[in-house]
Write a protein that holds these residues in place. Structure first.
Motif: not given
Length: 237
Positions: A56, A126, A151-153, A159, A196
């Motif tokens: 993260i 993340y 939370v954005r990979p 998103t 997540i």
């Protein structure tokens, strides 16, 4: 006694009196008390000895300007606050919140924070952003934290943007207030951890300036003192 000696004596007395008054004033001033929102769950150092499955990037936290100070700020009424000069945060409030959230998310998920580190293109990270909209302290009543978190990979267009409002009843005393805020942050950290891990559910497409962004559903976690809304669209990043 000569005139010169008399002047010297009076000067010495004035200096000695000034020093004495300064010492007395310092002794009379109450000592400052410092508080931290650090998790009671302990350090996450042990978790990082094992290669984590999740990486993260916990971004710097933003807080309202009214509470972005070293002193603890409490609500007197809906329109009035009081700044406590002798009760302070151990570090800037934004850092206190970030450190507490990072410790809790890392402990719950086994994730490691790679903020500021080089990234490999083929490794998913993340990105976690936390925007505190309200951080309210009502002594002897309750505390409330209103947060928009994202939370954005890094390797996906998906998103998740969620809105969490957590309140905890607190008793009198500043230790109880700090513990209430700590519990509220722990609750939000649990929501972020689930976010997540949350699979994509009924994605919708929002057209952005450069590319389409797929919106993931927020985790459903509702209790008497917690509200989470999902998703939040049009939130400034």
């Amino acid at each position: 006694m000569t005139l010169l000696q008399s002047h010297s004596l009076r000067a010495f007395v004035r200096v000695a009196t000034g020093i004495s008054l300064a010492v007395l004033a310092a002794c009379a001033s109450p000592p400052s008390r410092f508080y931290t929102l650090g998790s009671e769950g302990g350090s996450t150092a042990a978790d990082r000895t094992v290669s984590p499955a999740i990486l993260i990037d916990m971004r710097p936290v933003t807080v309202p300007s009214a509470v972005a100070r070293s002193q603890i700020v409490v609500q007197v009424s809906a329109s009035q606050v009081k700044v406590l000069e002798d009760d302070r945060w151990a570090s800037p409030l934004a850092d206190e919140i970030r450190n507490a959230m990072l410790a809790a998310v890392s402990l719950q998920s086994g994730a490691a924070d790679v903020h500021g580190m080089a990234r490999a293109d083929n490794v998913a990270v993340y990105d976690v952003s936390i925007d505190v909209r309200r951080f309210e302290t009502w002594p002897g009543s309750h505390v409330l934290i209103d947060v928009v978190w994202t939370v954005r990979p890094s390797n996906s267009q998906e998103t998740m943007i969620c809105h969490s409002v957590v309140s905890r009843s607190v008793s009198a005393g500043y230790d109880a207030i700090v513990d209430g805020h700590r519990q509220a942050l722990q609750r939000i950290a649990t929501q972020i951890t689930q976010g997540i891990r949350e699979p994509v559910k009924t994605p919708t497409v929002h057209l952005g300036r450069q590319a389409a962004t797929r919106s993931m559903s927020c985790p459903t976690m509702v209790e008497a003192e917690t509200r989470i809304d999902a998703p939040v669209s049009g939130v400034a990043q």
